[in-house]
Scaffold this active site. Structure first.
Site, PDB file in Angstrom:
ATOM      1  N   LYS A  69       0.794  -0.953   0.127  1.00 47.09           N
ATOM      2  CA  LYS A  69      -0.161   0.144  -0.010  1.00 47.09           C
ATOM      3  C   LYS A  69       0.933   1.269  -0.002  1.00 47.09           C
ATOM      4  CE  LYS A  69      -3.117   2.638   2.917  1.00 47.09           C
ATOM      5  NZ  LYS A  69      -3.980   2.931   4.105  1.00 47.09           N
TER       6      LYS A  69
ATOM      7  N   GLY B  95      -8.330   9.140   9.052  1.00 48.40           N
ATOM      8  CA  GLY B  95      -8.709   9.219  10.629  1.00 48.40           C
ATOM      9  C   GLY B  95      -9.897  10.387  10.801  1.00 48.40           C
TER      10      GLY B  95
ATOM     11  N   ASN C  76      -9.780   1.854   9.096  1.00 49.43           N
ATOM     12  CA  ASN C  76      -9.022   1.426  10.456  1.00 49.43           C
ATOM     13  C   ASN C  76      -9.590   2.132  11.674  1.00 49.43           C
ATOM     14  OD1 ASN C  76      -5.497   1.078  11.066  1.00 49.43           O
ATOM     15  ND2 ASN C  76      -7.245   1.182  12.644  1.00 49.43           N
ATOM     16  N   THR C  77      -9.443   3.592  11.804  1.00 52.43           N
ATOM     17  CA  THR C  77      -9.805   4.226  12.876  1.00 52.43           C
ATOM     18  C   THR C  77     -11.258   4.118  13.256  1.00 52.43           C
ATOM     19  OG1 THR C  77      -8.177   5.929  12.185  1.00 52.43           O
ATOM     20  CG2 THR C  77      -9.430   6.614  14.017  1.00 52.43           C
TER      21      THR C  77
ATOM     22  N   ALA D 225      -9.749   5.301   3.390  1.00 55.60           N
ATOM     23  CA  ALA D 225      -9.659   6.305   4.570  1.00 55.60           C
ATOM     24  C   ALA D 225     -10.729   7.412   4.767  1.00 55.60           C
ATOM     25  CB  ALA D 225      -8.370   7.408   3.959  1.00 55.60           C
ATOM     26  N   GLY D 226     -10.901   7.990   5.819  1.00 57.48           N
ATOM     27  CA  GLY D 226     -11.809   8.811   6.180  1.00 57.48           C
ATOM     28  C   GLY D 226     -13.147   8.420   6.429  1.00 57.48           C
TER      29      GLY D 226
END
Lengths: 257, 65
Positions: free
Chosen positions: A95, A156, A205-206, A183-184
């Site tokens: 990645k 995040g 993830n977050t 992401a996001g």
């Protein structure tokens, strides 16, 4: 769905960072049904064992890993990190992140294309973390990328899909390239929305790791991804400006004056 | 010989990267290495000679998003 010839059953890719404990991380991965998890590499001292124990945990889960070049701000740094990751994790997948701006963690798309070309020519299978820019995406494909990973919003930020129009355009422009919103994302409905517009997968993830209950949130995202994909295949209605009665008016009883 | 390992100064009596890593406790560990910003594969460590002032990076698997 396949990435570089590898068939996958799950359309949810999960990050492994920021969980309250290794045990919760392990349970969250299981609940998400993810078959691919992202990992990274960091400095470790001679007396430290954190990296070794983390690796034992991931191996025990039996999932495929997608190493990242997180935190790299230059082509050289990202390329060297990719080489270290290939040896460490024994995979040609990478990645690729080349960060251009610290506040938004926006990709440096110029460096990204250059690094993607260098790594693709060296046998890597590159998953570029990019923006929704069509021209950049074209350059990445020219450089050898066979998967594209546009951001939904800054890493995040939990803002969801900042540019739905741009993401839709990208999907339309690349019907045959696996596209992953990376992401996001903040809540499962963001993931469902990405899947409903035809994206092949999401990476997050977050949103899971920092939820009050990461394991339950992992399951919620898995359900949302499945719902969104099923909805896409079922061909959703397009929005329209005027009302369209769902109940037939023909045969309605005449009860007015 | 004075070298830098992950930015920390270390005095080592080792001619090669492989010997230095063993002496610093990295033997048998799952790590990847670079010397002066250039990746050095595990198979190349025994043949990689170190010089005074070399900067070595030693990384291990870590959580990532």
């Amino acid at each position: 769905m396949s990435f570089y010839g590898v068939e996958l059953g799950s359309r949810l890719l999960l990050g492994t960072s920021r969980y309250p404990s290794p045990a919760v991380l392990g349970e969250a991965i299981k609940a998400s049904k993810a078959e691919v998890v992202t990992v990274s590499l960091r400095r470790e001292g001679g007396s430290e064992r954190a990296g070794q124990s983390f690796w034992s945990l991931v191996r025990a889960l039996g999932v495929r890993v997608l190493p990242n070049t997180a935190g790299c701000h230059s082509v050289k740094e990202a390329v060297t990190t990719a080489h270290m990751a290939r040896e460490l994790f024994d995979t040609t997948w990478i990645k690729l992140e080349v960060i251009g701006e610290s506040d938004t963690l926006q990709p440096d798309v110029f460096g990204l294309v250059e690094a993607a070309r260098i790594l693709s020519e060296d046998g890597f299978e590159v998953f570029p973390y990019t923006t929704e820019d069509l021209v950049v995406a074209d350059r990445l494909v020219e450089a050898g990328c066979r998967v594209l990973m546009p951001w939904g919003a800054p890493i995040g930020s939990a803002r969801g899909l900042n540019n739905v129009y741009g993401l839709k355009s990208l999907r339309a422009h690349f019907p045959d390239i696996p596209l992953v919103v990376d992401a996001g994302l903040g809540v499962p409905s963001h993931a469902a929305a990405a899947m409903e517009m035809g994206y092949d997968a999401v990476l997050l993830n977050t949103a899971v790791a920092e939820a009050g209950d990461p394991v339950a949130m992992a399951r919620a995202f898995a359900l949302a991804v499945e719902a969104g994909r099923t909805a896409f295949l079922a061909q959703p209605l397009e929005p329209r400006d005027m009302a369209a009665p769902s109940t037939p008016v023909i045969g309605k009883a005449a009860l007015g004056d | 010989m004075r070298i830098f390992v992950n930015d920390e100064v270390r005095d080592v009596d080792a001619g090669t990267l492989a010997v230095a890593l063993e002496a610093m406790g990295f033997g048998g560990r799952k790590i990847a290495t670079a010397v002066n910003g250039r990746f050095v594969a595990a198979t190349a460590r025994p043949g990689t000679k170190l010089a005074d002032g070399d900067r070595i990076e030693v990384v291990a698997p870590m959580q990532g998003g």
